[in-house]
Scaffold this active site. Structure first.
Site, PDB file in Angstrom:
ATOM      1  N   SER A   7       0.874  -1.176   0.000  1.00  0.00           N
ATOM      2  CA  SER A   7       0.000   0.000   0.000  1.00  0.00           C
ATOM      3  C   SER A   7       0.904   1.216   0.000  1.00  0.00           C
ATOM      4  O   SER A   7       2.068   1.131   0.415  1.00  0.00           O
ATOM      5  CB  SER A   7      -0.847   0.003   1.279  1.00  0.00           C
ATOM      6  OG  SER A   7      -1.410   1.281   1.507  1.00  0.00           O
ATOM      7  N   TYR A  35      -2.953  -0.885  10.446  1.00  0.00           N
ATOM      8  CA  TYR A  35      -2.835  -1.098   8.996  1.00  0.00           C
ATOM      9  C   TYR A  35      -1.500  -0.565   8.463  1.00  0.00           C
ATOM     10  O   TYR A  35      -0.776  -1.262   7.732  1.00  0.00           O
ATOM     11  CB  TYR A  35      -4.007  -0.409   8.288  1.00  0.00           C
ATOM     12  CG  TYR A  35      -4.061  -0.648   6.799  1.00  0.00           C
ATOM     13  CD1 TYR A  35      -4.652  -1.787   6.279  1.00  0.00           C
ATOM     14  CD2 TYR A  35      -3.494   0.266   5.905  1.00  0.00           C
ATOM     15  CE1 TYR A  35      -4.703  -2.010   4.906  1.00  0.00           C
ATOM     16  CE2 TYR A  35      -3.539   0.055   4.536  1.00  0.00           C
ATOM     17  CZ  TYR A  35      -4.145  -1.085   4.041  1.00  0.00           C
ATOM     18  OH  TYR A  35      -4.184  -1.314   2.688  1.00  0.00           O
TER      19      TYR A  35
END
Ligand code: BGC
Length: 279
Positions: free
Chosen positions: A164, A177
């Protein structure tokens, strides 16, 4: 035609991955689904892993089979060691081997740090980071057992970690995350260093804001989308196919010399857009 929104489907040379066997985790929706379909379109046989959503997974299998390649769905929780080992061993039994592991499955459990429970922390680290480790390890063992088959690929195998932009962009309210994706970046580099001498290529693809269920709130109203676009110099939200095409390219021998790299596919989100007009 397979796929959803986006005008960039099918641009990868057909049959770029002919004869290869790929496994995509979390392939019943979003980026994983588009990636599994793109790999099938490029000629690979594809195992469609899912943990919930058997119907969706079966639909993905049907779309992939339409390309004339083999596919089946396999339920497994990537954070469960035994289930991952069993998933890869079934693949070796049914398809003969694995050439491409796309460790894609991931989730968010968002909360401000003072409200984040230990369970939320563990869940995200277990799936996003430990899950990728377990998948990479299982694939690497099979790659090493089999070695290079020159007619199939110059590499003994390819591991592609779905990262990401939050591998490098800190993200308030998402410490679990962001930490998992930061970890994915270092895990990928370390595995790449360790396995490159054995002809295994490990890389990461790092999406920015892609139109998928994980971030629906960020794009499904005009106001939310306008807000989001302020973070994207290229001024469009990404489509799952943008990521799928990148994965096909990284998995193919076209990018055989790409080892230990993170390919950001983010419309420029990592370019510090806040500095475009100041700083
Ligand atoms: C997250 C999305 C987010 C994007 C950009 C992704 O990794 O899963 O929720 O929109 O990063 O911030």
């Amino acid at each position: 035609m397979a796929g959803s929104a986006g005008g960039n489907r099918g641009v990868i040379h057909s049959q770029l991955l002919a004869g290869q066997k790929a496994l995509v985790t979390g392939a019943n929706s979003g980026i994983g689904k588009a990636t599994a379909i793109a790999l099938g379109r490029a000629g690979a046989d594809v195992v469609v892993n899912y943990v919930v959503g058997a119907d969706e997974a079966e639909k993905v299998v049907t779309e992939i089979e339409a390309f004339g390649v083999r596919s089946y769905a396999h339920e497994a929780d990537v954070s469960d060691e035994e289930q991952v080992v069993q998933m890869v061993s079934r693949m070796v039994d049914e398809l003969g081997t694995i050439d491409i592991m796309v460790a894609n499955a991931g989730l968010q459990r968002d909360a401000p740090v003072t409200e984040m429970t230990l369970a939320q922390w563990h869940k995200v680290i277990d799936v996003n980071l430990t899950g990728q480790f377990l998948c990479a390890r299982a694939a690497a063992k099979e790659f090493l057992r089999r070695g290079v088959v020159p007619e199939v690929s110059r590499a003994a195998g390819k591991i592609i970690c779905m990262s990401s932009v939050h591998q490098i962009i800190p993200w308030s309210g998402h410490v679990n995350y962001a930490s998992s994706k930061g970890g994915v970046g270092m895990m990928m580099q370390t595995l790449a260093q360790e396995l490159a001498p054995r002809k295994i290529r490990v890389n990461a693809v790092a999406p920015g804001a892609i139109r998928t269920p994980i971030n629906k709130d960020a794009w499904d109203t005009p106001e939310a989308e306008a807000d989001l676009l302020r973070l994207i110099p290229y001024s469009r939200v990404g489509d799952p196919e943008d990521i799928a095409n990148a994965v096909v390219a990284v998995a193919s021998d076209l990018l055989d010399y790409v080892v230990g790299t993170t390919l950001y596919v983010d419309g420029g989100m990592t370019l510090f857009p806040g500095f475009a007009t100041g700083g």
